[in-house]
Motif scaffolding. Structure first.
Motif, mmCIF file in Angstrom:
data_model
loop_
_atom_site.group_PDB
_atom_site.id
_atom_site.type_symbol
_atom_site.label_atom_id
_atom_site.label_comp_id
_atom_site.label_asym_id
_atom_site.label_seq_id
_atom_site.Cartn_x
_atom_site.Cartn_y
_atom_site.Cartn_z
ATOM 1 N N THR A 109 0.833 -1.204 0.000
ATOM 2 C CA THR A 109 0.000 0.000 0.000
ATOM 3 C C THR A 109 0.867 1.252 0.000
ATOM 4 O O THR A 109 0.569 2.233 -0.697
ATOM 5 N N LEU A 110 1.957 1.219 0.765
ATOM 6 C CA LEU A 110 2.875 2.348 0.801
ATOM 7 C C LEU A 110 3.460 2.623 -0.578
ATOM 8 O O LEU A 110 3.555 3.779 -1.012
ATOM 9 N N ARG A 111 3.826 1.570 -1.277
ATOM 10 C CA ARG A 111 4.384 1.735 -2.630
ATOM 11 C C ARG A 111 3.363 2.409 -3.549
ATOM 12 O O ARG A 111 3.705 3.308 -4.322
ATOM 13 N N ALA A 112 2.109 1.998 -3.456
ATOM 14 C CA ALA A 112 1.062 2.614 -4.269
ATOM 15 C C ALA A 112 0.849 4.077 -3.885
ATOM 16 O O ALA A 112 0.603 4.932 -4.744
ATOM 17 N N THR A 113 0.960 4.381 -2.592
ATOM 18 C CA THR A 113 0.825 5.761 -2.136
ATOM 19 C C THR A 113 1.941 6.630 -2.716
ATOM 20 O O THR A 113 1.694 7.736 -3.207
ATOM 21 N N VAL A 114 3.171 6.121 -2.674
ATOM 22 C CA VAL A 114 4.296 6.878 -3.231
ATOM 23 C C VAL A 114 4.106 7.077 -4.727
ATOM 24 O O VAL A 114 4.329 8.175 -5.253
ATOM 25 N N GLU A 115 3.664 6.036 -5.426
ATOM 26 C CA GLU A 115 3.446 6.156 -6.874
ATOM 27 C C GLU A 115 2.416 7.247 -7.181
ATOM 28 O O GLU A 115 2.612 8.072 -8.084
ATOM 29 N N ARG A 116 1.327 7.266 -6.429
ATOM 30 C CA ARG A 116 0.276 8.261 -6.667
ATOM 31 C C ARG A 116 0.800 9.677 -6.437
ATOM 32 O O ARG A 116 0.582 10.579 -7.259
ATOM 33 N N ILE A 117 1.495 9.879 -5.334
ATOM 34 C CA ILE A 117 1.983 11.219 -5.002
ATOM 35 C C ILE A 117 3.119 11.621 -5.936
ATOM 36 O O ILE A 117 3.212 12.786 -6.363
ATOM 37 N N ALA A 118 3.989 10.662 -6.296
ATOM 38 C CA ALA A 118 5.083 10.967 -7.214
ATOM 39 C C ALA A 118 4.547 11.404 -8.570
ATOM 40 O O ALA A 118 5.053 12.371 -9.168
ATOM 41 N N SER A 119 3.537 10.718 -9.063
ATOM 42 C CA SER A 119 2.958 11.077 -10.364
ATOM 43 C C SER A 119 2.427 12.506 -10.346
ATOM 44 O O SER A 119 2.631 13.274 -11.295
ATOM 45 N N LYS A 120 1.758 12.865 -9.253
ATOM 46 C CA LYS A 120 1.222 14.223 -9.132
ATOM 47 C C LYS A 120 2.345 15.251 -9.117
ATOM 48 O O LYS A 120 2.257 16.299 -9.781
ATOM 49 N N ARG A 121 3.416 14.955 -8.390
ATOM 50 C CA ARG A 121 4.538 15.890 -8.312
ATOM 51 C C ARG A 121 5.250 16.014 -9.667
ATOM 52 O O ARG A 121 5.608 17.113 -10.087
ATOM 53 N N ILE A 122 5.476 14.902 -10.332
ATOM 54 C CA ILE A 122 6.144 14.935 -11.635
ATOM 55 C C ILE A 122 5.308 15.714 -12.639
ATOM 56 O O ILE A 122 5.834 16.506 -13.441
ATOM 57 N N ASP A 123 3.998 15.534 -12.609
ATOM 58 C CA ASP A 123 3.112 16.261 -13.526
ATOM 59 C C ASP A 123 3.213 17.773 -13.336
ATOM 60 O O ASP A 123 2.957 18.541 -14.265
ATOM 61 N N PRO A 382 19.024 21.518 -9.070
ATOM 62 C CA PRO A 382 18.470 21.929 -10.370
ATOM 63 C C PRO A 382 18.847 20.947 -11.479
ATOM 64 O O PRO A 382 20.016 20.578 -11.613
ATOM 65 N N VAL A 383 17.846 20.531 -12.252
ATOM 66 C CA VAL A 383 18.080 19.574 -13.341
ATOM 67 C C VAL A 383 17.360 20.039 -14.598
ATOM 68 O O VAL A 383 16.467 20.888 -14.551
ATOM 69 N N ARG A 384 17.769 19.446 -15.730
ATOM 70 C CA ARG A 384 17.083 19.638 -17.010
ATOM 71 C C ARG A 384 16.744 18.276 -17.588
ATOM 72 O O ARG A 384 17.385 17.270 -17.265
ATOM 73 N N PHE A 385 15.740 18.269 -18.474
ATOM 74 C CA PHE A 385 15.295 17.040 -19.114
ATOM 75 C C PHE A 385 14.428 17.419 -20.289
ATOM 76 O O PHE A 385 13.877 18.536 -20.327
ATOM 77 N N PRO A 386 14.266 16.539 -21.283
ATOM 78 C CA PRO A 386 13.340 16.852 -22.380
ATOM 79 C C PRO A 386 11.926 16.995 -21.832
ATOM 80 O O PRO A 386 11.467 16.160 -21.044
ATOM 81 N N PRO A 387 11.224 18.075 -22.179
ATOM 82 C CA PRO A 387 9.834 18.224 -21.715
ATOM 83 C C PRO A 387 9.012 16.991 -22.046
ATOM 84 O O PRO A 387 9.180 16.384 -23.099
ATOM 85 N N SER A 388 8.120 16.641 -21.124
ATOM 86 C CA SER A 388 7.344 15.417 -21.268
ATOM 87 C C SER A 388 5.886 15.721 -20.919
ATOM 88 O O SER A 388 5.617 16.546 -20.036
ATOM 89 N N PRO A 389 4.932 15.060 -21.578
ATOM 90 C CA PRO A 389 3.507 15.272 -21.229
ATOM 91 C C PRO A 389 3.208 14.720 -19.840
ATOM 92 O O PRO A 389 3.900 13.827 -19.358
ATOM 93 N N PRO A 390 2.188 15.256 -19.189
ATOM 94 C CA PRO A 390 1.822 14.753 -17.855
ATOM 95 C C PRO A 390 1.513 13.259 -17.875
ATOM 96 O O PRO A 390 1.061 12.712 -18.876
ATOM 97 N N LEU A 391 1.779 12.618 -16.740
ATOM 98 C CA LEU A 391 1.488 11.185 -16.622
ATOM 99 C C LEU A 391 -0.022 10.960 -16.531
ATOM 100 O O LEU A 391 -0.526 9.953 -17.019
ATOM 101 N N ASN A 392 -0.715 11.892 -15.881
ATOM 102 C CA ASN A 392 -2.156 11.774 -15.689
ATOM 103 C C ASN A 392 -2.847 12.790 -16.586
ATOM 104 O O ASN A 392 -3.136 13.915 -16.171
ATOM 105 N N LEU A 393 -3.096 12.398 -17.826
ATOM 106 C CA LEU A 393 -3.649 13.332 -18.804
ATOM 107 C C LEU A 393 -5.105 13.682 -18.523
ATOM 108 O O LEU A 393 -5.623 14.665 -19.040
ATOM 109 N N GLY A 394 -5.756 12.865 -17.698
ATOM 110 C CA GLY A 394 -7.151 13.171 -17.380
ATOM 111 C C GLY A 394 -7.244 14.254 -16.353
ATOM 112 O O GLY A 394 -8.294 14.808 -16.111
#
Length: 394
Positions: A109-123, A382-394
């Motif tokens: 459950t913790l892993r799923a919680t981290v995945e959910r919050i990480a996706s939101k932060r990355i977006d 500080p980092v750079r990366f190729p721009p990427s579309p959000p993970l949660n497009l909805g």
């Protein structure tokens, strides 16, 4: 010699080597002006101290009684109920309760919680092509995850975090006390709410485990968990991102499949652990370690970073080797290792899956490390990366 200088923060490894060359495994230094201590940088000597809480107790009260309230290291080293004071029977009970309740955390459950919050932060930054992965990712992710694990509500969580930051950035004892009071008040509010409406969280389990126990002691216990669980975890994430983004050898082997994210984390725990110098003890009688006598009630602390690099204990390739002291040892071992590792590993997995081409935005030599001898902590990443579309497009 002192650990609290910008020069030490910029290059602690050279400082440890100079210490080893001049003093051997035990180093006399000042933690602050007029605060003498001994820093142990030998792996075997550290194990001797860590495995002997009878002769090297962690209770600072006798030492603290001779310190002015303005002493700058008191916020870190001062006594508080619930902290690891190995001579106090209450601590043994608190540690047992803490370990039992942390073991109730469902790691899937913790892993799923981290995945959910990480996706939101990355977006929130993936389309920009640049980010500060400490302040925009590692810190908010760690705090949000731990708020859910511990059981904070949104309002009390925000106030707890504000207290933590005030405590972390305090310039004097008065500021540190103000931050501590903010944090304690937010925890007390959460404990009171959980007494009425418990949930599947650590604070509720601690209440059930110690039914009828003193509420203030429980608040102090949670405060210790909060302080020791937040900053070290977010610094572990950030320091590992730095390794992956700056070390071509390691990054290449990781992408080629020879090494895993777990190997990268373990490399950081050996070389740049987020808690670099810690595990304080205060001998009640003069003690000899190696060829050195340690004075009564004078702080002894372990350089986890330097001990990991001790040539007398190093053995070349460390892949798969987890003999580092970065989780402590004996009475000082961290009871939340599995929780911290899941948070760090899943946060890194999600980040690199979404943004595999992360690179430093500035030369590594231009990164700023926070001054302070206890933590190995970047001020920003500080980092750079190729721009990427959000993970949660909805």
């Amino acid at each position: 010699m002192t650990l609290h200088t910008p020069e030490f923060a910029a290059d602690p490894h050279s400082a440890y080597q100079a210490m080893r060359d001049h003093h051997g495994p035990l180093v006399p230094l000042e933690l602050a002006p007029g605060v003498p201590a001994t820093l142990i940088i030998g792996y075997r000597e550290a194990l001797q101290v860590l495995s002997d809480p009878l002769h090297f107790p962690a209770d600072p009260r006798a030492w603290q009684s001779g310190r002015a309230s303005s002493c700058p290291v008191l916020p870190t080293m001062g006594w508080r109920p619930g902290a690891p004071q190995t001579t106090d029977p209450e601590y043994a009970r608190n540690r047992s309760a803490t370990t039992d309740c942390l073991n109730q955390v469902d790691l899937y459950t913790l892993r799923a919680t981290v995945e959910r919050i990480a996706s939101k932060r990355i977006d929130s930054f993936c389309e920009a092509g640049s980010a500060d992965l400490l302040n925009q990712y590692a810190i908010p992710l760690t705090v949000e995850v731990l708020h859910e694990v511990l059981g904070f509500g949104p309002d009390s969580g925000r106030r707890a975090f504000s207290g933590l930051i005030a405590l972390r950035n305090a310039a004097d004892a008065a500021s540190a006390q103000q931050g501590d009071e903010m944090l304690t008040a937010a925890i007390a509010e959460t404990v009171a709410a959980k007494q009425v409406a418990p949930g599947a969280d650590v604070i509720s389990w601690l209440l059930q485990h110690g039914a009828g126990a003193d509420e203030k002691a429980l608040v102090d216990q949670v405060a210790t968990l909060y302080v020791t669980g937040t900053e070290p975890t977010w610094n572990l994430i950030a320091n590992t991102v730095l390794l992956l983004a700056s070390d071509d050898r390691f990054g290449g082997e990781l992408l080629g499949g020879a090494l895993s994210i777990r190997d990268a984390i373990d490399e950081v725990l050996f070389t740049d652990p987020p808690v670099a110098n810690s595990c304080f003890s205060y001998p009640r009688q003069p003690q000899i370690v190696g060829n050195t006598w340690l004075p009564v009630d004078q702080p002894v602390l372990i350089s986890l970073a330097a001990c990991n690099a001790d040539p007398a204990a190093a053995d070349g390739d460390r892949t798969g080797n987890r003999s580092h002291l970065s989780w402590g040892a004996g009475a000082h071992s961290c009871p939340a290792q599995s929780v911290a590792m899941v948070i760090a590993q899943e946060a890194l997995d999600q980040l690199l899956d979404a943004l595999p081409e992360v690179r430093l935005a500035v030369p590594e030599t231009q990164l700023h490390w926070r001054t302070g001898g206890f933590h190995r902590a970047l001020a920003a990443l500080p980092v750079r990366f190729p721009p990427s579309p959000p993970l949660n497009l909805g």
